[in-house]
Structures are given as C-alpha cells and as structure tokens.
Design an enzyme around this catalytic site. Structure first.
Site, PDB file in Angstrom:
ATOM      1  N   PHE A  88      69.962   8.824  52.737  1.00 48.92           N
ATOM      2  CA  PHE A  88      69.938   7.810  53.797  1.00 48.92           C
ATOM      3  C   PHE A  88      71.224   7.905  54.620  1.00 48.92           C
ATOM      4  CE2 PHE A  88      70.953   3.460  55.175  1.00 48.92           C
ATOM      5  CZ  PHE A  88      69.766   3.053  55.745  1.00 48.92           C
ATOM      6  N   ASN A 184      73.111  -2.228  49.264  1.00 45.94           N
ATOM      7  CA  ASN A 184      72.240  -2.094  50.433  1.00 45.94           C
ATOM      8  C   ASN A 184      71.003  -1.367  49.923  1.00 45.94           C
ATOM      9  OD1 ASN A 184      70.949  -1.721  52.840  1.00 45.94           O
ATOM     10  ND2 ASN A 184      72.264  -0.021  53.489  1.00 45.94           N
ATOM     11  N   PRO A 185      70.030  -2.114  49.404  1.00 47.01           N
ATOM     12  CA  PRO A 185      68.855  -1.484  48.788  1.00 47.01           C
ATOM     13  C   PRO A 185      67.777  -1.208  49.837  1.00 47.01           C
ATOM     14  CG  PRO A 185      68.709  -3.848  48.547  1.00 47.01           C
ATOM     15  CD  PRO A 185      69.960  -3.588  49.364  1.00 47.01           C
TER      16      PRO A 185
HETATM   17  C1  LIG Z   1      68.969   1.812  52.186  1.00 51.16           C
HETATM   18  S1  LIG Z   1      69.568   3.126  51.189  1.00 51.16           S
HETATM   19  C2  LIG Z   1      71.279   2.663  51.171  1.00 51.16           C
HETATM   20  C3  LIG Z   1      72.232   3.725  50.733  1.00 51.16           C
HETATM   21  C4  LIG Z   1      73.711   3.295  50.822  1.00 51.16           C
HETATM   22  N1  LIG Z   1      73.977   2.191  49.931  1.00 51.16           N
HETATM   23  C5  LIG Z   1      74.076   2.925  52.228  1.00 51.16           C
HETATM   24  O1  LIG Z   1      74.320   1.744  52.501  1.00 51.16           O
HETATM   25  O2  LIG Z   1      74.127   3.809  53.089  1.00 51.16           O
HETATM   26  C6  LIG Z   1      68.962   2.675  49.590  1.00 51.16           C
HETATM   27  C7  LIG Z   1      69.275   3.653  48.450  1.00 51.16           C
HETATM   28  O3  LIG Z   1      68.728   3.122  47.239  1.00 51.16           O
HETATM   29  C8  LIG Z   1      68.224   4.169  46.435  1.00 51.16           C
HETATM   30  N2  LIG Z   1      67.300   3.561  45.465  1.00 51.16           N
HETATM   31  C9  LIG Z   1      66.056   3.091  45.676  1.00 51.16           C
HETATM   32  N3  LIG Z   1      65.553   2.531  44.562  1.00 51.16           N
HETATM   33  C10 LIG Z   1      66.531   2.626  43.618  1.00 51.16           C
HETATM   34  C11 LIG Z   1      66.635   2.203  42.255  1.00 51.16           C
HETATM   35  N4  LIG Z   1      65.632   1.563  41.655  1.00 51.16           N
HETATM   36  N5  LIG Z   1      67.781   2.460  41.593  1.00 51.16           N
HETATM   37  C12 LIG Z   1      68.817   3.100  42.200  1.00 51.16           C
HETATM   38  N6  LIG Z   1      68.779   3.532  43.479  1.00 51.16           N
HETATM   39  C13 LIG Z   1      67.645   3.288  44.184  1.00 51.16           C
HETATM   40  C14 LIG Z   1      67.603   5.110  47.446  1.00 51.16           C
HETATM   41  O4  LIG Z   1      67.419   6.397  46.929  1.00 51.16           O
HETATM   42  C15 LIG Z   1      68.656   5.044  48.571  1.00 51.16           C
HETATM   43  O5  LIG Z   1      69.658   5.999  48.390  1.00 51.16           O
END
Ligand SMILES: C[S@@+](CC[C@H](N)C(=O)[O-])C[C@H]1O[C@@H](n2cnc3c(N)ncnc32)[C@H](O)[C@@H]1O
Length: 281
Positions: A88, A184-185
């Site tokens: 992302f 930031n999910p």
């Molecule tokens: C919106 S992106 C945000 C990435 C970063 N925190 C940022 O702000 O740029 C959400 C991230 O959550 C990860 N993700 C989704 N579900 C997850 C889970 N259950 N456990 C850990 N990571 C997860 C995705 O792969 C992605 O990298």
C-alpha cells in the site's frame, strides 16, 4: 521557456485529460525523476539533456499507474520509503494520525514508551514514530508476505521490531504493557469498490483496502487487540474512512473498557481517525 518546461506543460494537459487528480505536480515530479534533479531545479536542465523517456513515464501515469510506483518512492513525514507492487502506498492523511500519536505519547511522559503499529504495510507509521519519538520501543506487524518484501527494505537498519502475522492475535508477549496502539487498517466497504480511484483499486492490494460489507470488520477485531495490548491509561488511535467518523468511536465504548472515545479530522477537515483510552480498573 526551456524545452523541458514546455514538455512539462504539455504533459500536465495530458494527465489532466486522463483524470489524474494533481496533473502539474505529477508532471513535474516525473520530469525531476527522469532527469535526476529536484523539482525546483527543472529550469536548469539543458535542452540537449532532455530525456525522451519522460514520455514513457507520462504514458504510464496516464494509465493511472500511481506516481509512487513509477518512481519507486513515497514521502511520509520525514521519511522516503520504497514502494511498488504488493504494498500500500502511504497517504498524506495518515500523517495526521502519526502527529496525534506523537503528541499523545509525549503527554504520557513515559521514559521509553512502547508503541505497536498494527497493519504496518510499508512501515510508514512505525518508522515515523521510531524516528520522531526518542527512546520509543516500536513494534510492527503485517500479514501480507508481498507487502513485507517492502517493509523489510524500509526497516533495514531501523530499531523497529517487525513481525509477520495477523494483527488480531499479534504480540501476545506484550499484553498489558503497551502505551500506544496505532493502526491504519483496511477500511473501505466492499460495496464502494466501483468508486475507488483507479490508482488504489488497480494497484494497492485488496487486503490493504477492503474489510467486509461496511469496511469495519477488521477495526472491530482490532478494538479487542488494542484492549489486550494496552496498559490501563494507554491509548489507541485508528484511521478510518471519512464516512465512518460517526461509527468508529462507538466501537470503543465504556462497557468494553474504554474512556474518552473521540473522533478527529485530517488536514482537509474530514473525519479521519478515532482515539480512545484504556480505562483504569
Ligand atoms: C491501508 S494499508 C496501511 C499500511 C500502512 N499502515 C500505511 O499507513 O501506509 C493496511 C495494511 O494492513 C495489512 N493487513 C490487512 N489485514 C491484516 C491483518 N489481519 N493483520 C495484519 N495486517 C493486515 C495489509 O496487508 C496492508 O498492508
């Protein structure tokens, strides 16, 4: 006007016609990238040095490939991060989330604050906090192996404790010892797929964007994770979509062990992140 600036003007028009939201910015950034100069130095590129590869990268941007995938880098607060397919691209609105988190940690007056970044992606939040909060102990988790290829590059030489796994049951060893949980999910409702900008929909991984019908599936789970990890008095900060400001703070209720739940706007004054404090026993 020198040749490059004339080409930039033409490229700006092409990007605008393709619906790119910030055409002049992107045309200039790509010119600087191709010619190996800073944006403010574009006027100094000689006509004889004009590089025709400029039109190749403009064609890619016209197809709505993200600027950051073309240049391979993204700026976030004081960081320059490596990004590309599988991870992302960090967004400016998340910088406000980090700003709030820094203020919250400083207000705690803890000597070595322990911070957990759930869903770290490129590592943007965790790395910014490690850089800007002296003596912090920062931990980060990411589920996607494709994303972790980039996280590991960005975290090389940093003091962040990076782990691979599901945020929902991560860091059991830190239960009750964390001062701040930040995330930031993924939060876009599946029902909004067709309205997502092509740069995100076609290039950011689905796992990074969507989380159930209303977008809140993962945030509901992260509420329990944050509750488990935080010490009493510790705080959580979670980013959400600008349409979810009326919903997310209500997930952090008194009955579930929270106090001071609130919502906050980003720099564009749009609802952007919720915060809450783990209640004292
Ligand atoms: C919106 S992106 C945000 C990435 C970063 N925190 C940022 O702000 O740029 C959400 C991230 O959550 C990860 N993700 C989704 N579900 C997850 C889970 N259950 N456990 C850990 N990571 C997860 C995705 O792969 C992605 O990298």
């Amino acid at each position: 006007m020198n040749l490059l600036l004339a080409e930039v003007a033409q490229a700006t028009q092409r990007l605008a016609d393709a619906g790119v939201p910030s055409p002049r910015n992107d045309a200039e950034e790509l010119a600087a990238f191709v010619h190996g100069v800073k944006r403010g130095e574009l006027h100094s590129v000689k006509d004889s040095d004009f590089d025709a590869r400029y039109w190749e990268v403009i064609a890619r941007r016209e197809q709505r490939e993200p600027l950051q995938h073309i240049t391979g880098r993204a700026y976030f607060r004081y960081l320059e991060l490596q990004v590309g397919p599988g991870v992302f691209v960090p967004r400016p609105e998340t910088e406000s989330v980090v700003g709030w988190a820094i203020d919250a940690v400083r207000a705690m007056d803890v000597v070595e604050p322990r911070i957990v970044d759930l869903c770290t992606g490129s590592g943007a939040i965790a790395l910014a906090l490690a850089q800007e909060v002296p003596r912090s102990r920062v931990h980060a988790v990411e589920l996607s192996e494709d994303a972790l290829v980039w996280t590991r590059k960005n975290m090389e030489g940093s003091r962040v404790d990076l782990r691979q796994g599901n945020a929902l049951d991560a860091f059991r060893d830190l239960d009750g010892h964390v001062d701040l949980v930040v995330s930031n999910p993924p939060y876009i409702p599946l029902t909004e797929w067709e309205y997502v900008a092509p740069e995100a929909r076609d290039y950011d991984p689905d796992l990074a964007l969507f989380s159930g019908e209303d977008g809140l599936d993962l945030i509901r789970g992260l509420e329990r994770t944050a509750h488990r990890l935080l010490r009493p008095g510790g705080v959580v900060v979670i980013e959400h979509a600008d349409t979810q400001g009326g919903q997310v703070p209500w997930i952090f209720t008194e009955e579930r062990g929270w106090a001071d739940a609130a919502d906050h706007p980003d720099l564009n004054n749009r609802p952007r992140f919720a915060t809450a404090r783990r209640a004292m026993p």
